[in-house]
Design an enzyme around this catalytic site. Structure first.
Site, PDB file in Angstrom:
ATOM      1  N   GLN A 116       2.479   4.582  14.314  1.00  0.00           N
ATOM      2  CA  GLN A 116       2.753   4.127  15.684  1.00  0.00           C
ATOM      3  C   GLN A 116       2.729   5.271  16.689  1.00  0.00           C
ATOM      4  O   GLN A 116       2.912   5.042  17.880  1.00  0.00           O
ATOM      5  CB  GLN A 116       4.126   3.425  15.741  1.00  0.00           C
ATOM      6  CG  GLN A 116       4.239   2.200  14.859  1.00  0.00           C
ATOM      7  CD  GLN A 116       3.400   1.044  15.379  1.00  0.00           C
ATOM      8  OE1 GLN A 116       3.084   0.955  16.572  1.00  0.00           O
ATOM      9  NE2 GLN A 116       3.023   0.147  14.487  1.00  0.00           N
ATOM     10  N   ASP A 167       5.293   9.380   8.861  1.00  0.00           N
ATOM     11  CA  ASP A 167       4.487   8.171   9.029  1.00  0.00           C
ATOM     12  C   ASP A 167       4.138   8.082  10.510  1.00  0.00           C
ATOM     13  O   ASP A 167       4.989   7.740  11.333  1.00  0.00           O
ATOM     14  CB  ASP A 167       5.304   6.964   8.555  1.00  0.00           C
ATOM     15  CG  ASP A 167       4.703   5.632   8.995  1.00  0.00           C
ATOM     16  OD1 ASP A 167       3.665   5.628   9.685  1.00  0.00           O
ATOM     17  OD2 ASP A 167       5.292   4.584   8.659  1.00  0.00           O
ATOM     18  N   CYS A 186       8.405  -6.088   9.480  1.00  0.00           N
ATOM     19  CA  CYS A 186       8.333  -5.324   8.220  1.00  0.00           C
ATOM     20  C   CYS A 186       9.348  -4.195   8.191  1.00  0.00           C
ATOM     21  O   CYS A 186       9.076  -3.113   7.667  1.00  0.00           O
ATOM     22  CB  CYS A 186       6.923  -4.781   7.970  1.00  0.00           C
ATOM     23  SG  CYS A 186       5.715  -6.077   7.784  1.00  0.00           S
ATOM     24  N   LYS A 207      -4.791   0.981  14.471  1.00  0.00           N
ATOM     25  CA  LYS A 207      -3.818   0.973  15.561  1.00  0.00           C
ATOM     26  C   LYS A 207      -4.224   1.948  16.660  1.00  0.00           C
ATOM     27  O   LYS A 207      -3.529   2.103  17.656  1.00  0.00           O
ATOM     28  CB  LYS A 207      -2.433   1.329  15.024  1.00  0.00           C
ATOM     29  CG  LYS A 207      -1.890   0.297  14.023  1.00  0.00           C
ATOM     30  CD  LYS A 207      -0.462   0.607  13.663  1.00  0.00           C
ATOM     31  CE  LYS A 207      -0.009  -0.032  12.375  1.00  0.00           C
ATOM     32  NZ  LYS A 207       0.091  -1.497  12.434  1.00  0.00           N
ATOM     33  N   HIS A 227       9.409   1.422   8.304  1.00  0.00           N
ATOM     34  CA  HIS A 227       8.574   0.264   7.967  1.00  0.00           C
ATOM     35  C   HIS A 227       8.589   0.137   6.441  1.00  0.00           C
ATOM     36  O   HIS A 227       8.727   1.139   5.730  1.00  0.00           O
ATOM     37  CB  HIS A 227       7.154   0.575   8.465  1.00  0.00           C
ATOM     38  CG  HIS A 227       6.185  -0.554   8.375  1.00  0.00           C
ATOM     39  ND1 HIS A 227       5.601  -0.928   7.198  1.00  0.00           N
ATOM     40  CD2 HIS A 227       5.680  -1.376   9.336  1.00  0.00           C
ATOM     41  CE1 HIS A 227       4.772  -1.934   7.431  1.00  0.00           C
ATOM     42  NE2 HIS A 227       4.806  -2.231   8.720  1.00  0.00           N
TER      43      HIS A 227
END
Lengths: 408, 141
Positions: free
Chosen positions: A205, A202, A366, A228, A125
Site C-alpha cells: 500500500q 510489506d 483481510c 496496486k 494484512h
C-alpha cells in the site's frame, strides 16, 4: 514545466474510468484493492504480445533477446525506482503475497528454530500473518504482536520491548491497507538492526503513494505488488539486500534457477535467477516497467502531493458528517479513508453506496486481527488514486447522506 | 399456500417498486421487523460464515413442520433472510428440500444471489435445506 496537477488530463489516460455504473458515472474508490491501468501500460503489454513475445534468458534468437532485454531493463528500472543498490536485489514474484511467502519459507527453513520469535504488528494484512504462522508451524517458532493504539498507530517503543534474544525477524506493513497508517519503518528498522535482526516491510500500500527508498529505510526485504501501482495483476517484487538473498535457499525449483543439473546434484544460479524458477510473467514485468515510466512521466511527486490534498479533503468532508466515525486517525496516513456510519453495518452501507455507482470496499479488509482489536465488524474503505477528484469525494458524501436517511 | 406460491407473491410485491431505493427501503423495513433470535441461539454452529455480514439460522421441528429463526448484524441481510423464512416456515422437510427458491431471482435483488458474494442468499438457502434434510433423516430413523 508542470505547475499544477491536471487531473482531467490524467483521467483521459484511464479509459475504464469513463463509464456508467448503475446509471451513474463510475467513481472508483477501491484503489487499495487494485488500481486501474493507464493506456501506457496496456499498450506496452499488447505491444509485447504483438511484437516480441518470446521466452527469456534462453534463446539465441532475436525475439528472445529483445524480450530478455526488456525484462532486464525493467529490473533496472524497478531498482532505480526503489533505490536498491543492485538490480539483482529485485526478484520478480506474482505479488506481495508470494514475495512474503518466499521469505517466510526460505528464511524460516534456515534461520527459525523452536522457540524463536517473529515480531509483527496488529495492523498486518493476512498475507503478512499467515505465511509466518505457517513458518511457525513448520519450525516451532512463535509470533509476537506489536499492539496498535486507538488511532491505528504503533509505538516503536513497543518494538523494543518485544525484541529479545530469540527474535529472528521483524515484519510489518509500511502502510496499513485497512487504515492508511504510515508506519515508522525506518525507525523500527534501525532499532531491529541494533540487535542484528533483519526487517521485512510489506510495501503493497506504500509504493503507489510514497517515494520508497531502500537506502533510506534500510530494511532487508521489501515486498510490493504491481497491480496496486498501475501495473498488471500477477506481477510483484521482492527486494532483498544482496547479503540476505545470498544466505537464503531457493524456495521453488525448476528451470532458470539452476546452474547445472545432474541426478546427483544441482547447483543454483546466481541472483536474482536463483529465486525465479520457471518462465516469468514477462508481459507483467514489461507492464510494470511501463507503469513506473508512466509515474515518472506524469510527475510522481506532484501526484503524491495531489493525493495528499485529496485525502485531506475527504477526511475533512466525510469526517465532519454527523454520525460518521473515522477509523484510523493516525498522524501519518496515505491513500485510505476508513469509516463507519453509526448504527449501519458496513455491508448495508456498501450495498447502497454501490447503487450510486461508487466502488468502495466494505468488510474486514483481510485484517481480521486488527478489526477484532478495534472491536468492529469491519469498515467502509475509500482508497484513493491521483485520478480521483474532489467532486468524486462529494459524490461519496451524498451517498453517505442517503445511507443515513435510509437506515436512520 | 405452497412455498412456490408464497415465492410468487413475494416476487409480485417487489415488482410494484420500480425504483431500487424503494425496494431496499422495503427490505430494510422487513429487516427491522424480523423477530430477533435468542442470544443463546447465536452460537457458532448456527452461524453462516462469510466475510461481509454475520447470519445465524436456527430451526425447530414442530409437529412435522420446520420453523426457522434467523438474525444478522446487517439489516439488508436480515430483510433478505426474512423473505426466505416467510416462504419456507411451516412447511414439511420434504417440501422444503424440494422447493424451488428461485423466486428471489425475480425480486430485483439478484446481485445478492451471486455465489461469489459472501453471505449471499445461496449460502442461506443451502443452510435452510440442510436443516430440512437433517429433520427428514431424524424422522425416518
Amino acid at each position: 514545466m508542470k505547475t499544477t496537477f491536471d487531473v482531467e488530463r490524467i483521467r483521459s489516460h484511464f479509459p475504464i474510468l469513463n463509464q456508467k455504473v448503475r446509471d451513474h458515472q463510475l467513481v472508483y474508490f477501491d484503489n487499495g484493492a487494485t488500481s486501474q491501468h493507464p493506456l501506457a501500460v496496456t499498450d506496452a503489454v499488447s505491444d509485447y504480445y504483438n511484437r516480441y513475445n518470446s521466452n527469456v534468458h534462453r534463446g539465441v534468437h532475436h525475439l528472445s533477446q529483445v524480450a530478455t532485454q526488456a525484462m532486464e531493463d525493467t529490473r533496472r528500472r524497478v531498482a532505480r525506482f526503489i533505490n536498491a543498490t543492485h538490480p539483482h536485489e529485485v526478484i520478480f514474484t506474482r505479488g506481495t503475497t508470494e514475495a512474503i511467502n518466499l521469505v517466510a519459507f526460505s528464511f524460516g527453513q534456515t534461520f527459525l528454530k523452536p522457540g524463536d520469535e517473529i515480531i509483527l504488528t496488529a495492523l498486518e494484512h493476512h498475507s503478512n500473518i499467515v505465511p509466518w504462522q505457517m513458518a511457525c508451524q513448520r519450525t516451532g517458532a512463535i509470533l509476537k504482536v506489536i499492539p496498535v493504539n486507538p488511532a491505528g498507530e504503533i509505538d516503536p517503543g513497543d518494538v523494543l520491548k518485544l525484541i529479545g534474544p530469540r527474535t529472528r525477524l521483524v515484519t510489518l506493513a509500511h502502510v496499513s491497507n485497512a487504515l492508511g497508517t504510515i508506519n515508522p519503518v525506518k525507525e523500527i528498522t534501525r532499532m531491529a538492526h541494533q540487535h542484528n535482526i533483519p526487517v521485512l516491510v510489506d510495501g503493497a500500500q506504500a509504493v503507489p503513494h510514497l517515494r520508497v527508498d531502500m537506502q533510506e529505510i534500510g530494511c532487508d526485504f521489501y515486498a510490493f505488488s504491481g497491480h496496486k501501482m498501475y501495473a498488471p495483476m500477477g506481477i510483484g517484487v521482492l527486494y532483498g539486500r544482496e547479503e540476505w538473498l545470498n544466505r537464503l535457499e531457493p524456495w521453488q525449483g525448476g528451470g532458470e534457477m539452476i546452474e547445472t543439473v545432474t541426478f546427483e546434484k544441482t547447483t543454483y544460479n546466481q541472483l536474482p535467477y536463483k529465486f525465479e524458477a520457471g518462465t516469468p510473467d514477462v508481459a507483467g514485468i514489461i507492464g510494470m516497467g511501463a507503469a513506473i515510466a508512466y509515474l515518472a512521466d506524469i510527475g510522481f511527486d506532484e501526484a503524491i502531493r495531489y493525493e495528499e490534498q485529496l485525502l485531506h479533503y475527504a477526511t475533512q468532508t466525510i469526517g465532519s458528517i454527523e454520525g460518521v466515525t473515522l477509523v484510523g486517525t493516525a498522524r501519518e496516513k496515505t491513500g485510505v479513508l476508513s469509516f463507519l456510519i453509526d448504527n449501519v453495518h458496513p455491508y448495508d452501507a456498501g450495498t447502497i453506496i454501490d447503487h450510486f455507482g461508487i466502488a468502495v470496499r466494505t468488510g474486514h479488509h483481510c485484517a481480521q486481527p486488527l478489526m477484532d482489536h478495534l472491536k468492529i465488524p469491519g469498515t467502509i474503505r475509500a482508497s484513493f488514486s491521483f485520478y480521483n477528484t474532489m467532486e468524486e469525494v462529494d459524490r461519496l458524501v451524498e451517498a453517505i447522506m442517503k445511507v443515513k436517511e435510509m437506515f436512520g | 399456500m405452497t412455498i412456490e406460491e408464497i415465492g410468487k407473491q413475494i416476487a409480485a410485491e417487489f415488482e410494484l417498486f420500480d425504483d431500487w431505493m424503494d425496494k431496499y427501503n422495503y427490505l430494510i423495513e422487513l429487516g427491522k421487523g424480523l423477530p430477533l433470535i435468542d442470544e443463546q441461539k447465536k452460537k457458532p454452529e448456527n452461524l453462516i460464515v462469510g466475510c461481509q455480514s454475520k447470519v445465524w439460522i436456527s430451526a425447530e421441528y414442530i409437529d412435522g413442520t420446520v420453523l426457522y429463526h434467523a438474525d444478522s448484524d446487517a439489516i439488508i441481510t436480515k430483510g433478505l433472510v426474512s423473505l426466505l423464512l416467510r416462504a419456507v416456515n411451516g412447511h414439511t422437510p420434504d417440501e422444503i428440500m424440494h422447493a424451488d427458491l428461485s423466486f428471489l431471482d425475480n425480486t430485483g435483488l439478484k446481485e445478492h444471489l451471486s455465489p461469489t458474494r459472501s453471505n449471499g442468499l445461496v449460502a442461506m438457502v443451502k443452510q435452510v435445506k440442510f436443516y430440512a434434510m437433517a429433520f427428514k433423516t431424524r424422522e425416518s430413523n
